[in-house]
Motif scaffolding. Sequence first.
Motif, PDB file in Angstrom:
ATOM      1  N   THR A 196       1.767  -2.970  -5.928  1.00 30.35           N
ATOM      2  CA  THR A 196       0.970  -4.189  -6.041  1.00 30.35           C
ATOM      3  C   THR A 196      -0.490  -3.826  -5.764  1.00 30.35           C
ATOM      4  N   PRO A 197      -1.429  -4.692  -6.150  1.00 25.79           N
ATOM      5  CA  PRO A 197      -2.842  -4.390  -5.838  1.00 25.79           C
ATOM      6  C   PRO A 197      -3.082  -4.168  -4.343  1.00 25.79           C
ATOM      7  N   ALA A 198      -2.428  -4.954  -3.496  1.00 27.14           N
ATOM      8  CA  ALA A 198      -2.615  -4.802  -2.049  1.00 27.14           C
ATOM      9  C   ALA A 198      -2.061  -3.459  -1.566  1.00 27.14           C
ATOM     10  N   GLU A 199      -0.890  -3.072  -2.062  1.00 24.06           N
ATOM     11  CA  GLU A 199      -0.303  -1.788  -1.663  1.00 24.06           C
ATOM     12  C   GLU A 199      -1.160  -0.628  -2.141  1.00 24.06           C
ATOM     13  N   ALA A 200      -1.656  -0.707  -3.368  1.00 21.80           N
ATOM     14  CA  ALA A 200      -2.510   0.353  -3.900  1.00 21.80           C
ATOM     15  C   ALA A 200      -3.768   0.506  -3.044  1.00 21.80           C
ATOM     16  N   ARG A 201      -4.347  -0.611  -2.626  1.00 21.34           N
ATOM     17  CA  ARG A 201      -5.552  -0.546  -1.798  1.00 21.34           C
ATOM     18  C   ARG A 201      -5.253   0.105  -0.448  1.00 21.34           C
ATOM     19  N   LEU A 202      -4.168  -0.294   0.204  1.00 20.56           N
ATOM     20  CA  LEU A 202      -3.836   0.260   1.512  1.00 20.56           C
ATOM     21  C   LEU A 202      -3.474   1.741   1.448  1.00 20.56           C
ATOM     22  N   GLU A 204      -4.599   3.790  -0.870  1.00 19.29           N
ATOM     23  CA  GLU A 204      -5.690   4.504  -1.548  1.00 19.29           C
ATOM     24  C   GLU A 204      -5.206   5.120  -2.860  1.00 19.29           C
ATOM     25  N   GLU A 205      -4.440   4.322  -3.604  1.00 19.08           N
ATOM     26  CA  GLU A 205      -3.912   4.743  -4.897  1.00 19.08           C
ATOM     27  C   GLU A 205      -4.488   3.845  -5.986  1.00 19.08           C
ATOM     28  N   ARG A 206      -4.261   4.231  -7.241  1.00 25.22           N
ATOM     29  CA  ARG A 206      -4.682   3.386  -8.353  1.00 25.22           C
ATOM     30  C   ARG A 206      -3.694   2.237  -8.520  1.00 25.22           C
ATOM     31  N   ARG A 207      -4.161   1.153  -9.109  1.00 25.55           N
ATOM     32  CA  ARG A 207      -3.289   0.007  -9.352  1.00 25.55           C
ATOM     33  C   ARG A 207      -2.136   0.394 -10.277  1.00 25.55           C
ATOM     34  N   ARG A 234       4.148   6.816  -1.550  1.00 28.12           N
ATOM     35  CA  ARG A 234       3.433   7.311  -2.723  1.00 28.12           C
ATOM     36  C   ARG A 234       4.295   8.374  -3.411  1.00 28.12           C
TER      37      ARG A 234
END
Length: 247
Positions: A196-202, A204-207, A234
Amino acid sequence: MTVTKLDIDLDRSSPVPLYFQMAERIAEAIQNGELPSGTRLDNEVQLADQLGLSRPTVRQAIQYLVDKGLLVRKRGVGTQVVHGQVKRAVELTSLYDDLRRAGQQPETRVLSIETVPAEEDVAGVLGVAPGTPVLRLERIRYASGEPLALLHNWLPAGAASLTAEALQARGLYELLRSAGVRMRVANQRIGARTATPAEARLLEERRGCPLLTMVRTTYDDQGRAVEHGSHVYRASHYALEVTLVER
């Protein structure tokens, strides 16, 4: 640490693409320790000149290794070697302890630790009535400075006295054992999905990056559920290993 020259032999008559040959040679050097964590590679122009390759070919090789989690691009620093993929045996152990044994320098960032009413699905696996107070934890686990996993756990209230400080310093299972909880067996389900966008942000991955998922419920020697976890990892940095035995 800067690599001034990469000793890479390329077979230009091979049907294997040159970018893939380059990437495989670098990956092998990372895995066998010739290029340790933190090593900084020369820039794409220098690498292209050294190897007699075009910049697009070098860029494709570097991106392939970035996608595999072996290299990382950092603004102002360049391209660096990071730790190789974490491989974890499927056992009743905590990620923190596994990383520590593997020399991966585990760190934990506690996002929240709070008592909440148990939702129906959590109540069902913990064997309590919906609405019963349970302890909910949300953490990010790091390995060698890189975010590796987003961890959510629920425990029966009173199972152990846990603080953010303790969870930053020690693994959850270690803390539970210290509190006298005797974990004996667990049911575990492994899957995969996109972030999800939130998981990607936490993390530090791409959406939309691929994530491994693990849902686990752990029971003590009396058959009581003592912990339920829902974790995402990841996929570029993490793998699960299973030993199969013929019967």
